[in-house]
Design an enzyme around this catalytic site. Structure first.
Site, PDB file in Angstrom:
ATOM      1  N   GLY C 199      -4.281  -2.321  -1.269  1.00 23.15           N
ATOM      2  CA  GLY C 199      -3.546  -3.353  -0.553  1.00 23.15           C
ATOM      3  C   GLY C 199      -3.890  -4.745  -1.031  1.00 23.15           C
ATOM      4  O   GLY C 199      -4.263  -4.942  -2.179  1.00 23.15           O
ATOM      5  N   LEU C 225       2.062   3.820  -2.530  1.00 24.57           N
ATOM      6  CA  LEU C 225       1.434   2.618  -3.073  1.00 24.57           C
ATOM      7  C   LEU C 225      -0.059   2.823  -3.385  1.00 24.57           C
ATOM      8  O   LEU C 225      -0.799   3.347  -2.563  1.00 24.57           O
ATOM      9  CB  LEU C 225       1.591   1.460  -2.076  1.00 24.57           C
ATOM     10  CG  LEU C 225       1.274   0.063  -2.620  1.00 24.57           C
ATOM     11  CD1 LEU C 225       2.241  -0.324  -3.721  1.00 24.57           C
ATOM     12  CD2 LEU C 225       1.311  -0.959  -1.498  1.00 24.57           C
ATOM     13  N   ASP C 226      -0.464   2.391  -4.568  1.00 20.28           N
ATOM     14  CA  ASP C 226      -1.867   2.451  -4.993  1.00 20.28           C
ATOM     15  C   ASP C 226      -2.416   3.872  -5.034  1.00 20.28           C
ATOM     16  O   ASP C 226      -3.630   4.072  -5.042  1.00 20.28           O
ATOM     17  CB  ASP C 226      -2.759   1.590  -4.070  1.00 20.28           C
ATOM     18  CG  ASP C 226      -2.364   0.127  -4.106  1.00 20.28           C
ATOM     19  OD1 ASP C 226      -1.669  -0.276  -5.062  1.00 20.28           O
ATOM     20  OD2 ASP C 226      -2.734  -0.603  -3.168  1.00 20.28           O
ATOM     21  N   GLU C 227      -1.511   4.859  -5.040  1.00 26.47           N
ATOM     22  CA  GLU C 227      -1.959   6.256  -5.079  1.00 26.47           C
ATOM     23  C   GLU C 227      -1.506   6.958  -6.357  1.00 26.47           C
ATOM     24  O   GLU C 227      -1.719   8.152  -6.517  1.00 26.47           O
ATOM     25  CB  GLU C 227      -1.431   7.020  -3.851  1.00 26.47           C
ATOM     26  CG  GLU C 227      -2.071   6.636  -2.539  1.00 26.47           C
ATOM     27  CD  GLU C 227      -3.526   7.070  -2.443  1.00 26.47           C
ATOM     28  OE1 GLU C 227      -3.990   7.886  -3.278  1.00 26.47           O
ATOM     29  OE2 GLU C 227      -4.218   6.572  -1.534  1.00 26.47           O
TER      30      GLU C 227
END
Lengths: 283, 283, 283, 283
Positions: C199, C225-227
């Site tokens: 985040g 997101l961000d994964e």
């Protein structure tokens, strides 16, 4: 509130810190950073100190500090950190260090005034670089003209009030005379992990020897080639699969990083000379 | 000549260093090392100082320093570095950290008295380790006996005058009560790069996520699991070819190094607490 | 002599390498590089192979390889390494990654055609960067216009035959729809050591937690997101003395390095997807 | 299922991998790992391959592979990975590398049979080490008795079927004769980042030079001292504050790691000689 940087070295004895902080206190000083080092081997003391002065009386502080410095036999500097240092950049054909230093200067990571970009190659060598108003000086090296070229360089250094000269992959060896004049204020980036692979084509030497790490070294320039006081070094892992060209490519990143860290530390008054070695008060 | 270590933290204000060095000077103090940090964010000041006293009057120094410390609202410690700290080592089945700490203790790299090796496993688990006279205490964890086991552990800590408890891969979670009693004097080595992969089987979590680096973290133990102040961390490159077992093997080296550095820094009075973070004055 | 790169993955079974090299041999192939990985866990096989063809018959090779690939159930690609990949660069206000990628492209370290530089900020944001003929596309993000902006972006991606989209600190979150369309061909540089500090403002999160290392992560973009699958990561040591601004500065260097390594590996056909993880055949 | 390791090097030409995998396939081989390297400079090919044989016919495989190896002019080895290699450990006064190797052997990280621990110092030098049944051999070096001592060492090497000799900080220089006999099967850990600081007291040399990184090097022993093929190296950051004793302490960790990695790679058939350099197929 303006910040000031004090650096000093002197023979070690009792009461140095108390005396220095005493002067600071009398001038409303507040210490923001302080680092010291006792070189027990040579019984020499080194101090870096960043401070503010409530009453802003920097000249008054200097006036009182001078006699104390004499009593302790100090080599010392004190300056207003708000005044950017004056730095000249020398480069040759390869511009990766030059481009990197200019980028960091632009972002404010390197707080300095660049007095000139000097090269033995013409301006078009760097046509993709935006010098953003920095004077470019072409000082070609015609056979037998080295003395004249260095004379022109030196007069430019003096005329611009340059405090530090950075050899950003400047592939010319300075004469003993010029190296002497620039003692302690000329930083070179050498593309090897000194003292390994001195001299020419270090990456090819490294490949021939089959080392498993290559490195780069930022050092002060002295008449004794590749023997100057080391400021910063770093290494990167390589292997049998890497050709000399790969080492050159990988090395560019190490060179950029090592030179940038050395330059930033110099601009931040973190590097003190200790004979043929350095004291680096890292952040 | 005996060396003393002073550490302190207090609200930031002018004159701290001058006042401290003034007391030192009046007692014939010579400063060998000093590091400080101003936490501008929280306007708190931290200092570590190593010194000798010509007149050896450590008690006299402490007597004079006490009132000054009160005036500045200091949390402070001052001790004779020649007196080894008293450290208890807790381990479980895996003994790589225990063996490493004992080896470094033997070579003098870790200057401490080991008050006991405590384990929830029997002595024969470590039959290849020479405890060299260090008492071994077997505190098994029978179901429902955790409170009793921790009571026995705590009384041993008190009886031995243990100053620091090291969880050298001790795979039991301390109760909030015991964690509270040991606040600021219990170091754990966690086998992940916190805050990633908290909880159980971090190497398996790391493998499942496909990270390209694994790490280890030394931190102070708090009731809030894996959330204690971080002291030291390091990472190692891994790749797709590494199985969870490979990560466990590679991780052992990182854990050993990180725990040893954290412990050595603690023994050397280099770690100060700053809320839920640490100030580590590294050598 | 033209070089070709073959990458494939398929269920593991006997004879894969022999069958592949058999086809190569029949076409006068000479293998310059080959790396393989057996994912025993999922019994899946991965291969990267670089070769020359004496008879230059790349189409003939492909024609014969196709049926074999079907027999083995291969996901495969084969291409002429001499044909540069087509890459689009997206950036926002911070241009350190963009400037670095462009520099490496200019030196030939990144062998690609840049189809466009796209930003939600105007051209003058990058006035110090020489795009050297690369089209610049300003796609501002007016409130409520995200769908329209992404539609414009997507049509530009298609019109330019872009094979890879690089989010070089492009600070806009792609919609699930666009992320889905770009699955496996969109690389993002995240300024934290994922999975830590997902985040916003990761450096501030890192400072608040008091970690002793910060990092950066290059990963494929997914709707989650961000994964996305992690391609490359690195870390740098930091300490209590570093402010969030220091972490941002130090992080820029890590971000540049990590993104450049990920991009170079992608251009060199070294990255294969393995579910939500990657196989990276590093040089 | 037994695993076999094949390593080979030969003049580069077409069809090597196809021929090798062909033999494997005819014997029901399944390749688990394969790494290759083309030394274009010297047009020499290197391969490491780990495989299983469904029919378990290792002798039959060897019988068929031999003629093929002759045709290609291969230097080759093929062995059952289940059979531990026979390794002799030599040490002197400092036992940190010896203790570390023994610990890794005990945990199974180093899969080998230790044929003996040999030292020029008596057993009590290592009284805190549990040799766990490994024979200890004291071979003191009386003045003028070096030839006799080496003769005793050599006969022990032969009598025990020792395949590799590890100089784990064995501080005696091998004679040219013994070095020659052990060519390619004797690994030394040198406490410097070769080729820097050859010869005696490298940490003191490093301190005198003021380097900012120190290192260690694992290399094959040759008659030409400190010039043998380099297997593995690593470095650690140091600074002005570190005394020679600090460098010795920090260096112990690097030495341990570098020697352990080199030894593990050797035991895993990952190291091939390429003239005076090495090819190391790292995991």
């Amino acid at each position: 509130m303006p910040e000031y940087a004090l650096t000093l070295s002197c023979p070690d004895r009792r009461g140095i810190v108390n005396a220095v902080t005493g002067v600071l206190l009398r001038h409303g000083g507040n210490i923001l950073e302080a680092q010291q080092f006792d070189d027990v081997e040579n019984s020499r003391f080194f101090l870096r100190c960043v401070f503010t002065l409530a009453d802003g009386g920097f000249d008054a502080f200097r006036d009182e500090f001078g006699p104390l410095a004499r009593d302790f036999g100090m080599d010392w500097t004190a300056r207003d950190r708000g005044v950017p240092r004056r730095v000249m950049l020398l480069a040759s054909k390869f511009d990766h260090c030059l481009a990197d230093v200019l980028y960091r200067w632009r972002t404010g990571e390197l707080h300095m005034d660049v007095t000139a970009v000097v090269s033995n190659h013409p301006r078009e060598t760097y046509r993709h670089l935006d010098f953003d108003g920095i004077p470019f000086v072409h000082l070609p090296l015609a056979r037998g003209q080295k003395a004249a070229q260095e004379a022109a360089l030196w007069s430019r250094i003096e005329a611009t009030g340059t405090e530090l000269v950075v050899l950003a992959r400047y592939m010319q060896i300075l004469s003993d005379d010029l190296a002497g004049k620039l003692a302690g204020r000329c930083i070179n980036i050498h593309h090897s992990f000194l003292p390994s692979f001195k001299g020419a084509r270090p990456y090819h030497q490294a490949h021939a020897r089959g080392v498993k790490l290559i490195g780069a070294t930022a050092h002060f320039v002295t008449a004794d080639l590749d023997e100057g006081p080391i400021i910063e070094q770093d290494t990167q892992r390589v292997g049998h699969q890497h050709t000399p060209d790969d080492l050159v490519r990988i090395g560019r990143d190490i060179e950029r990083q090592v030179l940038a860290r050395a330059l930033r530390n110099w601009l931040d008054d973190r590097i003190l000379l200790n004979g043929h070695r350095t004291v680096v008060f890292t952040a």
